[in-house]
Design a protein around this motif. Structure first.
Motif, PDB file in Angstrom:
ATOM      1  N   GLY A  68    -107.097 -57.357   0.877  1.00  0.00           N
ATOM      2  CA  GLY A  68    -105.902 -57.424  -0.280  1.00  0.00           C
ATOM      3  C   GLY A  68    -105.963 -56.712  -1.385  1.00  0.00           C
ATOM      4  O   GLY A  68    -106.746 -55.688  -1.310  1.00  0.00           O
ATOM      5  N   ILE A  69    -105.075 -56.615  -2.116  1.00  0.00           N
ATOM      6  CA  ILE A  69    -105.065 -55.747  -3.650  1.00  0.00           C
ATOM      7  C   ILE A  69    -105.327 -56.648  -4.619  1.00  0.00           C
ATOM      8  O   ILE A  69    -104.741 -57.665  -4.920  1.00  0.00           O
ATOM      9  CB  ILE A  69    -103.638 -54.995  -3.634  1.00  0.00           C
ATOM     10  CG1 ILE A  69    -103.459 -54.322  -2.057  1.00  0.00           C
ATOM     11  CG2 ILE A  69    -103.647 -53.996  -4.750  1.00  0.00           C
ATOM     12  CD1 ILE A  69    -102.138 -53.869  -2.034  1.00  0.00           C
ATOM     13  N   TYR A  70    -106.018 -56.211  -5.490  1.00  0.00           N
ATOM     14  CA  TYR A  70    -106.561 -56.965  -6.696  1.00  0.00           C
ATOM     15  C   TYR A  70    -106.672 -55.997  -7.997  1.00  0.00           C
ATOM     16  O   TYR A  70    -107.103 -54.604  -7.842  1.00  0.00           O
ATOM     17  CB  TYR A  70    -107.845 -57.464  -6.654  1.00  0.00           C
ATOM     18  CG  TYR A  70    -108.071 -58.242  -5.353  1.00  0.00           C
ATOM     19  CD1 TYR A  70    -107.775 -59.575  -5.267  1.00  0.00           C
ATOM     20  CD2 TYR A  70    -108.549 -57.697  -4.223  1.00  0.00           C
ATOM     21  CE1 TYR A  70    -107.854 -60.340  -4.060  1.00  0.00           C
ATOM     22  CE2 TYR A  70    -108.713 -58.268  -2.969  1.00  0.00           C
ATOM     23  CZ  TYR A  70    -108.352 -59.835  -2.932  1.00  0.00           C
ATOM     24  OH  TYR A  70    -108.553 -60.600  -1.745  1.00  0.00           O
ATOM     25  N   LEU A  71    -106.059 -56.556  -9.119  1.00  0.00           N
ATOM     26  CA  LEU A  71    -106.143 -55.638 -10.535  1.00  0.00           C
ATOM     27  C   LEU A  71    -107.192 -55.994 -11.465  1.00  0.00           C
ATOM     28  O   LEU A  71    -107.563 -57.213 -11.780  1.00  0.00           O
ATOM     29  CB  LEU A  71    -104.748 -56.010 -11.180  1.00  0.00           C
ATOM     30  CG  LEU A  71    -104.659 -55.175 -12.685  1.00  0.00           C
ATOM     31  CD1 LEU A  71    -104.703 -53.597 -12.410  1.00  0.00           C
ATOM     32  CD2 LEU A  71    -103.408 -55.651 -13.218  1.00  0.00           C
ATOM     33  N   MET A  72    -108.088 -54.902 -11.622  1.00  0.00           N
ATOM     34  CA  MET A  72    -109.150 -55.033 -12.640  1.00  0.00           C
ATOM     35  C   MET A  72    -108.608 -54.721 -13.975  1.00  0.00           C
ATOM     36  O   MET A  72    -108.555 -53.520 -14.221  1.00  0.00           O
ATOM     37  CB  MET A  72    -110.398 -54.275 -12.194  1.00  0.00           C
ATOM     38  CG  MET A  72    -111.667 -54.558 -12.996  1.00  0.00           C
ATOM     39  SD  MET A  72    -113.106 -53.651 -12.242  1.00  0.00           S
ATOM     40  CE  MET A  72    -114.233 -54.348 -13.252  1.00  0.00           C
ATOM     41  N   SER A  73    -108.164 -55.830 -14.836  1.00  0.00           N
ATOM     42  CA  SER A  73    -107.726 -55.431 -16.242  1.00  0.00           C
ATOM     43  C   SER A  73    -107.997 -56.595 -17.209  1.00  0.00           C
ATOM     44  O   SER A  73    -107.701 -57.640 -16.796  1.00  0.00           O
ATOM     45  CB  SER A  73    -106.262 -55.127 -16.018  1.00  0.00           C
ATOM     46  OG  SER A  73    -105.649 -54.899 -17.099  1.00  0.00           O
ATOM     47  N   PRO A  74    -108.383 -56.207 -18.289  1.00  0.00           N
ATOM     48  CA  PRO A  74    -109.044 -54.922 -18.727  1.00  0.00           C
ATOM     49  C   PRO A  74    -110.270 -54.593 -18.135  1.00  0.00           C
ATOM     50  O   PRO A  74    -110.867 -55.776 -17.684  1.00  0.00           O
ATOM     51  CB  PRO A  74    -109.302 -55.014 -20.138  1.00  0.00           C
ATOM     52  CG  PRO A  74    -109.239 -56.683 -20.615  1.00  0.00           C
ATOM     53  CD  PRO A  74    -108.380 -57.301 -19.473  1.00  0.00           C
TER      54      PRO A  74
END
Length: 209
Positions: A68-74
């Protein structure tokens, strides 16, 4: 009736207690089991050093499927032992795309894109996964040139898979070696930097990379 041999009785009690403690200690100190290719990149001495810096590293031969696709923020730095210590600083956000996970070979494809620049890092030379239940750790080896200095980096990505993303997604950088660098352009070999994601510790699932 013969009098009770209190010395013998005490010895029996002491032996029983010692055996129970030994069994308890043995249960608590079961050896960790990492897939062989994972251990080849991260011997126990390195795992111990990274853990002392706050890195989560999950063992096991049954990692969850995390494609899958994951966002690391902040993207926050929580540990940095380099001379230019950047602990407490925010770095650029990243999207991670995991795919082609193979739990027989313990391999997985990892793509990493800087946000908002939309620049994609070169693929690692090697990538392996370990874990069990919903917990996983991924180890990568990258070789690259930074300002003309050849560098070998190991990264450990760890977290817990949930329905909404990856909880406590963590990225640890370890500089394994570097080439000639008379001006100290690159942080020294042995540098460890630990990064964690914000948003209540959740790297949220994304629909696009």
């Amino acid at each position: 009736m013969k009098p009770l041999n209190t010395s013998y009785f005490c010895i029996l009690i002491l032996s029983a207690v010692t055996s129970l403690l030994a069994c308890s200690k043995s249960d608590d100190e079961k050896p960790e089991m990492f897939p062989e290719p994972f251990s080849a990149l991260a011997p126990q001495s390195l795992i111990d050093s990274l853990r002392s810096a706050g890195t989560m590293i999950y063992d096991g031969n049954t990692p969850p499927v995390i494609n899958g696709i994951y966002l690391m923020s902040p993207d926050s730095c929580t540990y940095d032992n380099s001379p230019g210590n950047s602990r407490g600083q925010l770095y650029t956000d990243y999207k991670f795309r995991f795919s082609e996970q193979d739990n027989n070979a313990f391999t997985i494809k990892l793509e990493q894109k800087a946000i908002p620049a939309n620049t994609v890092n070169p693929l690692p030379v090697k990538t392996y996964i370990s874990g069990s239940g919903n917990n996983f750790s991924i180890i990568t080896l990258r070789t690259k040139s930074l300002s003309g200095v050849d560098v070998e980096n190991i990264n450990i990505f760890s977290g817990t898979l949930t329905t909404g993303g990856i909880r406590n997604l963590q990225n640890t950088l370890y500089i394994r070696s570097k080439g000639n660098d008379p001006n100290n352009t690159v942080a020294p070999a042995g540098t460890i930097r630990v990064f964690i994601t914000g948003r209540a510790g959740l790297a949220v699932t994304q629909t696009g990379f």
